[in-house]
Design a protein around this motif. Structure first.
Motif, PDB file in Angstrom:
ATOM      1  N   ALA A  50       0.696  -1.695  -0.076  1.00 34.78           N
ATOM      2  CA  ALA A  50      -0.245  -0.025  -0.698  1.00 34.78           C
ATOM      3  C   ALA A  50       1.062   0.867   0.321  1.00 34.78           C
ATOM      4  CB  ALA A  50      -1.006  -0.201   1.130  1.00 34.78           C
ATOM      5  N   CYS A  51       2.360   1.270   1.185  1.00 35.57           N
ATOM      6  CA  CYS A  51       3.043   2.543   0.803  1.00 35.57           C
ATOM      7  C   CYS A  51       4.046   3.130  -0.623  1.00 35.57           C
ATOM      8  CB  CYS A  51       4.079   2.228   1.808  1.00 35.57           C
ATOM      9  SG  CYS A  51       3.381   2.404   3.270  1.00 35.57           S
ATOM     10  N   ARG A  52       3.947   1.578  -1.405  1.00 33.83           N
ATOM     11  CA  ARG A  52       4.669   1.302  -2.216  1.00 33.83           C
ATOM     12  C   ARG A  52       3.932   1.904  -3.077  1.00 33.83           C
ATOM     13  NH1 ARG A  52       5.776  -3.762  -4.350  1.00 33.83           N
ATOM     14  NH2 ARG A  52       3.964  -3.892  -5.505  1.00 33.83           N
ATOM     15  N   ALA A  53       1.623   1.167  -3.803  1.00 34.45           N
ATOM     16  CA  ALA A  53       1.576   2.093  -3.656  1.00 34.45           C
ATOM     17  C   ALA A  53       1.404   3.638  -4.153  1.00 34.45           C
ATOM     18  CB  ALA A  53       0.325   1.446  -3.934  1.00 34.45           C
ATOM     19  N   ASP A  54       0.662   4.031  -3.150  1.00 36.06           N
ATOM     20  CA  ASP A  54       0.581   5.817  -2.804  1.00 36.06           C
ATOM     21  C   ASP A  54       2.182   6.842  -3.281  1.00 36.06           C
ATOM     22  OD1 ASP A  54      -1.758   5.187  -1.565  1.00 36.06           O
ATOM     23  OD2 ASP A  54      -0.374   5.137   0.604  1.00 36.06           O
ATOM     24  N   LEU A  55       2.942   5.626  -3.418  1.00 40.77           N
ATOM     25  CA  LEU A  55       4.437   6.777  -4.339  1.00 40.77           C
ATOM     26  C   LEU A  55       4.094   6.483  -5.195  1.00 40.77           C
ATOM     27  CD1 LEU A  55       6.983   5.485  -2.539  1.00 40.77           C
ATOM     28  CD2 LEU A  55       6.758   7.100  -2.638  1.00 40.77           C
ATOM     29  N   GLY A  56       3.663   5.704  -5.781  1.00 43.65           N
ATOM     30  CA  GLY A  56       3.568   5.428  -7.272  1.00 43.65           C
ATOM     31  C   GLY A  56       4.737   4.940  -8.161  1.00 43.65           C
ATOM     32  N   HIS A  57       6.259   4.709  -7.606  1.00 39.64           N
ATOM     33  CA  HIS A  57       6.967   3.642  -8.435  1.00 39.64           C
ATOM     34  C   HIS A  57       7.629   3.237  -7.296  1.00 39.64           C
ATOM     35  CE1 HIS A  57       8.413   7.578  -5.768  1.00 39.64           C
ATOM     36  NE2 HIS A  57       9.586   7.046  -5.481  1.00 39.64           N
ATOM     37  N   MET A  58       8.735   2.134  -7.784  1.00 34.85           N
ATOM     38  CA  MET A  58       9.628   1.153  -6.829  1.00 34.85           C
ATOM     39  C   MET A  58      10.452   2.235  -5.831  1.00 34.85           C
ATOM     40  SD  MET A  58       9.897  -1.786  -5.777  1.00 34.85           S
ATOM     41  CE  MET A  58       9.481  -2.648  -7.083  1.00 34.85           C
ATOM     42  N   PRO A  59       9.888   2.142  -4.227  1.00 30.23           N
ATOM     43  CA  PRO A  59      11.215   3.120  -3.465  1.00 30.23           C
ATOM     44  C   PRO A  59      12.628   2.680  -3.539  1.00 30.23           C
ATOM     45  CG  PRO A  59       9.453   2.053  -2.424  1.00 30.23           C
ATOM     46  CD  PRO A  59       9.261   1.748  -3.842  1.00 30.23           C
ATOM     47  N   ASP A  60      12.836   3.325  -2.945  1.00 29.72           N
ATOM     48  CA  ASP A  60      14.574   3.607  -2.640  1.00 29.72           C
ATOM     49  C   ASP A  60      14.357   3.899  -1.158  1.00 29.72           C
ATOM     50  OD1 ASP A  60      14.997   6.388  -2.558  1.00 29.72           O
ATOM     51  OD2 ASP A  60      15.549   6.304  -4.310  1.00 29.72           O
ATOM     52  N   PHE A  61      15.373   4.157  -0.909  1.00 33.06           N
ATOM     53  CA  PHE A  61      15.856   4.478   0.632  1.00 33.06           C
ATOM     54  C   PHE A  61      15.528   5.901   1.179  1.00 33.06           C
ATOM     55  CE2 PHE A  61      18.092   0.372   0.971  1.00 33.06           C
ATOM     56  CZ  PHE A  61      17.205  -0.396   1.731  1.00 33.06           C
ATOM     57  N   LYS A  62      15.547   5.742   0.503  1.00 27.36           N
ATOM     58  CA  LYS A  62      15.304   8.092   0.494  1.00 27.36           C
ATOM     59  C   LYS A  62      13.610   8.029   0.729  1.00 27.36           C
ATOM     60  CE  LYS A  62      19.417  10.543   0.224  1.00 27.36           C
ATOM     61  NZ  LYS A  62      19.562  10.813   1.796  1.00 27.36           N
ATOM     62  N   ASP A  63      12.761   7.224  -0.207  1.00 24.32           N
ATOM     63  CA  ASP A  63      11.326   7.488   0.406  1.00 24.32           C
ATOM     64  C   ASP A  63      11.365   6.723   1.122  1.00 24.32           C
ATOM     65  OD1 ASP A  63      10.349   8.085  -2.053  1.00 24.32           O
ATOM     66  OD2 ASP A  63      11.603   6.305  -3.240  1.00 24.32           O
ATOM     67  N   PHE A  64      12.334   5.383   1.581  1.00 18.57           N
ATOM     68  CA  PHE A  64      11.710   4.354   3.364  1.00 18.57           C
ATOM     69  C   PHE A  64      12.180   5.629   4.165  1.00 18.57           C
ATOM     70  CE2 PHE A  64      12.984   2.137   6.447  1.00 18.57           C
ATOM     71  CZ  PHE A  64      12.149   1.058   6.369  1.00 18.57           C
ATOM     72  N   GLU A  65      13.184   6.320   4.005  1.00 17.26           N
ATOM     73  CA  GLU A  65      13.245   7.482   5.229  1.00 17.26           C
ATOM     74  C   GLU A  65      12.543   8.482   5.469  1.00 17.26           C
ATOM     75  OE1 GLU A  65      16.925  10.534   6.711  1.00 17.26           O
ATOM     76  OE2 GLU A  65      17.051   9.756   4.764  1.00 17.26           O
ATOM     77  N   ALA A  66      11.814   9.083   4.145  1.00 12.66           N
ATOM     78  CA  ALA A  66      10.580  10.008   4.774  1.00 12.66           C
ATOM     79  C   ALA A  66       9.311   9.360   5.163  1.00 12.66           C
ATOM     80  CB  ALA A  66      10.047  10.162   2.733  1.00 12.66           C
TER      81      ALA A  66
END
Length: 156
Positions: A50-66
């Motif tokens: 669900a968190c990945r879908a909210d982003l709309g792209h494959m997350p990296d650790f900058k996304d994870f840190e956010a």
């Protein structure tokens, strides 16, 4: 405003604690733990998806840190970031209110099932290339939780 994750976990633990004790009484501790662990891991994977879908792209650790503030809200965790890049995220948790909460609730014996085991499972849904290595947790009596995440590019 969404409910802080620490509060969600407390509410979940109230229900899961009763379920766990009922399962132990009917089928024994080992099978009860296995059932609870499997269900919570599946929930963590779904949360990651669900968190990945909210982003709309494959997350990296900058996304994870956010998104880390969702877990640290209300002083739930005290963390010391060691490394943060798109490829790696390393931090130590030096205080864990999740562990404190489960202990206060009389659920310390399943605290790792309720929270710690979610961490790697979350990554399965969030970005399957993200891998977690951890050698100790506060929940298991350690002095810290050492989170060492990396991207495993062999998964791509």
């Amino acid at each position: 405003m969404p409910l802080p994750i620490i509060e969600r976990r407390r509410i979940e633990a109230e229900i899961v604690g009763h379920l766990y004790r009922e399962l132990v009484g009917r089928m024994g501790e080992e099978e009860a733990r296995d059932i609870i662990d499997g269900a919570i891991r599946k929930a963590a994977i779904a949360h990651g998806e669900a968190c990945r879908a909210d982003l709309g792209h494959m997350p990296d650790f900058k996304d994870f840190e956010a998104i880390l503030p969702a877990w640290t809200a209300d002083d739930a965790l005290t963390i010391e970031v060691k490394e943060a890049s798109p490829e790696r995220l390393s931090y130590d948790v030096t205080r864990c209110q999740y562990a404190e909460t489960y202990k206060e609730m009389g659920l310390a014996e399943i605290g790792a099932l309720l929270s710690c085991n979610r961490d790697a499972a979350f990554c399965e849904g969030y970005n399957p290339s993200m891998k977690l290595e951890r050698t100790e947790t506060i929940m298991a009596g350690g002095r810290r939780c050492d989170f060492r995440y990396r991207l495993d590019r062999t998964q791509d």
